[in-house]
Design a protein around this motif. Sequence first.
Motif, PDB file in Angstrom:
ATOM      1  N   ASP A   1       0.827  -1.204   0.000  1.00 17.44           N
ATOM      2  CA  ASP A   1       0.000   0.000   0.000  1.00 17.44           C
ATOM      3  C   ASP A   1       0.864   1.259   0.000  1.00 17.44           C
ATOM      4  OD1 ASP A   1      -2.329   1.775   0.556  1.00 17.44           O
ATOM      5  OD2 ASP A   1      -1.398   1.930   2.536  1.00 17.44           O
TER       6      ASP A   1
ATOM      7  N   ASP B   1       2.466   1.594  -3.495  1.00 14.62           N
ATOM      8  CA  ASP B   1       1.477   1.888  -4.542  1.00 14.62           C
ATOM      9  C   ASP B   1       0.960   3.320  -4.448  1.00 14.62           C
ATOM     10  OD1 ASP B   1       1.696  -0.631  -5.590  1.00 14.62           O
ATOM     11  OD2 ASP B   1      -0.160  -1.404  -4.717  1.00 14.62           O
ATOM     12  N   HIS B   2       0.884   3.864  -3.225  1.00 13.54           N
ATOM     13  CA  HIS B   2       0.250   5.166  -3.038  1.00 13.54           C
ATOM     14  C   HIS B   2       1.194   6.209  -2.450  1.00 13.54           C
ATOM     15  CE1 HIS B   2      -3.097   2.153  -2.847  1.00 13.54           C
ATOM     16  NE2 HIS B   2      -3.623   3.012  -3.693  1.00 13.54           N
ATOM     17  N   ASP B   3       2.502   5.910  -2.415  1.00 14.59           N
ATOM     18  CA  ASP B   3       3.481   6.815  -1.818  1.00 14.59           C
ATOM     19  C   ASP B   3       2.952   7.345  -0.492  1.00 14.59           C
ATOM     20  OD1 ASP B   3       5.640   8.409  -1.297  1.00 14.59           O
ATOM     21  OD2 ASP B   3       5.032  10.033  -2.645  1.00 14.59           O
ATOM     22  N   ALA B   4       2.755   6.432   0.452  1.00 15.04           N
ATOM     23  CA  ALA B   4       2.167   6.783   1.742  1.00 15.04           C
ATOM     24  C   ALA B   4       2.949   6.107   2.863  1.00 15.04           C
ATOM     25  CB  ALA B   4       0.704   6.346   1.789  1.00 15.04           C
TER      26      ALA B   4
END
Length: 373
Positions: free
Chosen positions: A263, A266-269
């Motif tokens: 995650d 995929d979401h640069d988080a």
Amino acid sequence: MDAVRWTLWGLVAVLALVGVNVLWVLGVRWWYRLRTTPPERLKVRCPDGWELTVHERRAPHRRFAEPVLLCHGLAANRCTFDFEPPYSIAHYLAEAGFDCFSVEWRGISYSERPPKGRRWPDVTVDELISQDGPALIERVLARTGAKRAFWVGHSLGGLVGYAVAQGPAGTKLAGLLALGSPVFFPPDALLRRLIHMGARLSWPWGFRNEWLSQTLAPFLGHVTLPLSDVIINPKHILPPIQRKVYANMMSSMSSNVLRQFQDWIDHDAFRSFDGSVDWRAGLAKLSLPVMVMGGSSDRLASSKNLRAQYELVGSTDKMLHIFGCDRGDKMDYGHGDLLFGTGAPFEVYPEIRDWLAAHATALPALPSGPTSG
């Protein structure tokens, strides 16, 4: 009958190969065992009932009040920091006067066994932050009688430290040093494919990679594994050290931790498993001393990444240090070289020691013994 006979022969061959591999791995573990005095093992019970193990290496002559929590990263264990000298930060800091405690997160090595009703593959980074981190801080403070502790984390260990510092336990930290911790996850096709593959292979029992690492360990240094440059600069770690690291330091990864990393990539988080808590945004609220360290050729925590997280940290007492040839170091550092590179004991370790000492509470010097007349 021929089909049955060949099936039986095939089964015998498979069992024989498994038996040979078991003997091989047992031999590798013995041959490449760490030949140093082992640390003392302490038990730590988390509020949810999971029992952790932390490995204590006390200073021969304690010079500083604050103990140091040494927190390993993904797919690793306490040997990240407590290895064989000269490649052992725990030994190095203990000799400098710090009591050191090398962590093993839930599900890892001596902290492996879950409480009744829990499954290790379900563990997330959230539990390392809400359960393990605070419990470990309380344990080492009670053990040493100190009021606060230092947190030194490599990779995921630094990320957990950033998040713990944002909660109630943050008031019990004297400072945080994040070593090669990727707070940002910009697009990288190779890393994304690797994490996605690991997440798929981890279902349903987690990704148990230590057996593979121990199987391959004796060949390292003679051959270079594909994609190894993602983790280390192979030219910077001596072949015997590579073999011993792979035989001792690698550990399994839970399915949910890999899903959480998926995650993030995929979401640069940098956020909780359910997405409700943004730990990266919380860095702006930190007020404790922070040191951001990393390597100039680290694929996981690039120089750009390190500079961006340094700017985001809200503390007024913060420093950034990127090791590499540009600053006159022996070599450009990758992710694992920060710990086991040939230059690490005299380029990286002293910087860690000096930063800790500058923020630590010095204890009164012990009285010297009587002198002969």
